[in-house]
Design an enzyme around this catalytic site. Structure first.
Site, PDB file in Angstrom:
ATOM      1  N   ILE A 185       0.826  -1.210   0.000  1.00 61.18           N
ATOM      2  CA  ILE A 185       0.000   0.000   0.000  1.00 61.18           C
ATOM      3  C   ILE A 185       0.863   1.265   0.000  1.00 61.18           C
ATOM      4  CG2 ILE A 185      -0.278   0.364   2.504  1.00 61.18           C
ATOM      5  CD1 ILE A 185      -3.328   0.498   1.963  1.00 61.18           C
ATOM      6  N   ASN A 195      11.605  -8.668   7.189  1.00 58.46           N
ATOM      7  CA  ASN A 195      11.962  -7.962   8.414  1.00 58.46           C
ATOM      8  C   ASN A 195      11.502  -8.775   9.626  1.00 58.46           C
ATOM      9  OD1 ASN A 195      12.949  -5.719   6.950  1.00 58.46           O
ATOM     10  ND2 ASN A 195      10.888  -4.873   6.771  1.00 58.46           N
ATOM     11  N   HIS A 223       5.874 -12.031   6.475  1.00 55.91           N
ATOM     12  CA  HIS A 223       5.723 -11.636   5.063  1.00 55.91           C
ATOM     13  C   HIS A 223       7.079 -11.378   4.443  1.00 55.91           C
ATOM     14  CE1 HIS A 223       5.596  -7.976   7.540  1.00 55.91           C
ATOM     15  NE2 HIS A 223       6.206  -7.364   6.532  1.00 55.91           N
TER      16      HIS A 223
HETATM   17  P1  AMP Z   1       7.126  -4.561   7.595  1.00 53.21           P
HETATM   18  O1  AMP Z   1       7.738  -3.247   7.962  1.00 53.21           O
HETATM   19  O2  AMP Z   1       8.132  -5.552   7.072  1.00 53.21           O
HETATM   20  O3  AMP Z   1       6.260  -5.132   8.703  1.00 53.21           O
HETATM   21  O4  AMP Z   1       6.215  -4.266   6.339  1.00 53.21           O
HETATM   22  C1  AMP Z   1       4.832  -4.133   6.387  1.00 53.21           C
HETATM   23  C2  AMP Z   1       4.413  -3.650   5.024  1.00 53.21           C
HETATM   24  O5  AMP Z   1       3.032  -3.868   4.876  1.00 53.21           O
HETATM   25  C3  AMP Z   1       4.667  -2.150   4.780  1.00 53.21           C
HETATM   26  O6  AMP Z   1       5.485  -1.992   3.629  1.00 53.21           O
HETATM   27  C4  AMP Z   1       3.261  -1.586   4.581  1.00 53.21           C
HETATM   28  O7  AMP Z   1       3.221  -0.556   3.625  1.00 53.21           O
HETATM   29  C5  AMP Z   1       2.492  -2.812   4.129  1.00 53.21           C
HETATM   30  N1  AMP Z   1       1.058  -2.769   4.399  1.00 53.21           N
HETATM   31  C6  AMP Z   1       0.450  -2.477   5.570  1.00 53.21           C
HETATM   32  N2  AMP Z   1      -0.876  -2.555   5.430  1.00 53.21           N
HETATM   33  C7  AMP Z   1      -1.118  -2.912   4.150  1.00 53.21           C
HETATM   34  C8  AMP Z   1      -2.306  -3.148   3.387  1.00 53.21           C
HETATM   35  N3  AMP Z   1      -3.534  -3.044   3.934  1.00 53.21           N
HETATM   36  N4  AMP Z   1      -2.179  -3.499   2.093  1.00 53.21           N
HETATM   37  C9  AMP Z   1      -0.951  -3.601   1.535  1.00 53.21           C
HETATM   38  N5  AMP Z   1       0.198  -3.403   2.205  1.00 53.21           N
HETATM   39  C10 AMP Z   1       0.108  -3.055   3.487  1.00 53.21           C
END
Ligand code: AMP
Ligand code: ZN
Length: 114
Positions: free
Chosen positions: A31, A87, A100
């Site tokens: 996102i 991460n 993820h």
């Molecule tokens: P992390 O910092 O590795 O936990 O990454 C989490 C990622 O999830 C970030 O890059 C956010 O932009 C992404 N994210 C959070 N909510 C959503 C969502 N609803 N749809 C798509 N990506 C998301």
């Protein structure tokens, strides 16, 4: 894991821009993309972090890598190249506590490991 945002995406309670899906994995556009291609790959089963992967569920690691290959091909970045990132916990930059993998590409990536 009813409150987990990525579990909500798996259940269809929060929309996503789906890139790839099979019975075990789901991939969707980030996102807040940090590159022209920025895809998040998640196992449909909830694991909080990388540390929850052990000998009993090690197949999840391989499934993430196979999904990354598919995502890279679908996005057309497999030949030019891409980066995968997982991460883990606070100092690793983890914000969403559902395991993820980030797939980043579409431009020359510099040293952005922090
Ligand atoms: P992390 O910092 O590795 O936990 O990454 C989490 C990622 O999830 C970030 O890059 C956010 O932009 C992404 N994210 C959070 N909510 C959503 C969502 N609803 N749809 C798509 N990506 C998301
Ligand atoms: Zn979850």
């Amino acid at each position: 894991m009813s409150e987990c945002i990525f579990c909500k995406i798996v259940r269809g309670e929060i929309p996503c821009s789906r890139v790839y899906e099979d019975d075990k994995m789901l991939a969707f556009d980030d996102i807040q993309p940090m590159a022209p291609v920025h895809v998040i790959i998640i196992p449909k089963q909830h694991f909080s972090t990388l540390l929850d992967i052990d000998v009993k569920n090690i197949n999840v690691a391989g499934d993430l890598i196979f999904a990354a290959q598919k995502v890279a091909k679908l996005k057309g970045i497999d030949e030019k190249g891409f980066r995968t990132v997982i991460n883990c916990n606070a100092e690793g930059g983890q914000v969403v506590f559902h395991l993820h993998m980030h797939v980043l590409g579409g431009r020359k990536l510099h040293d952005e490991l922090g």
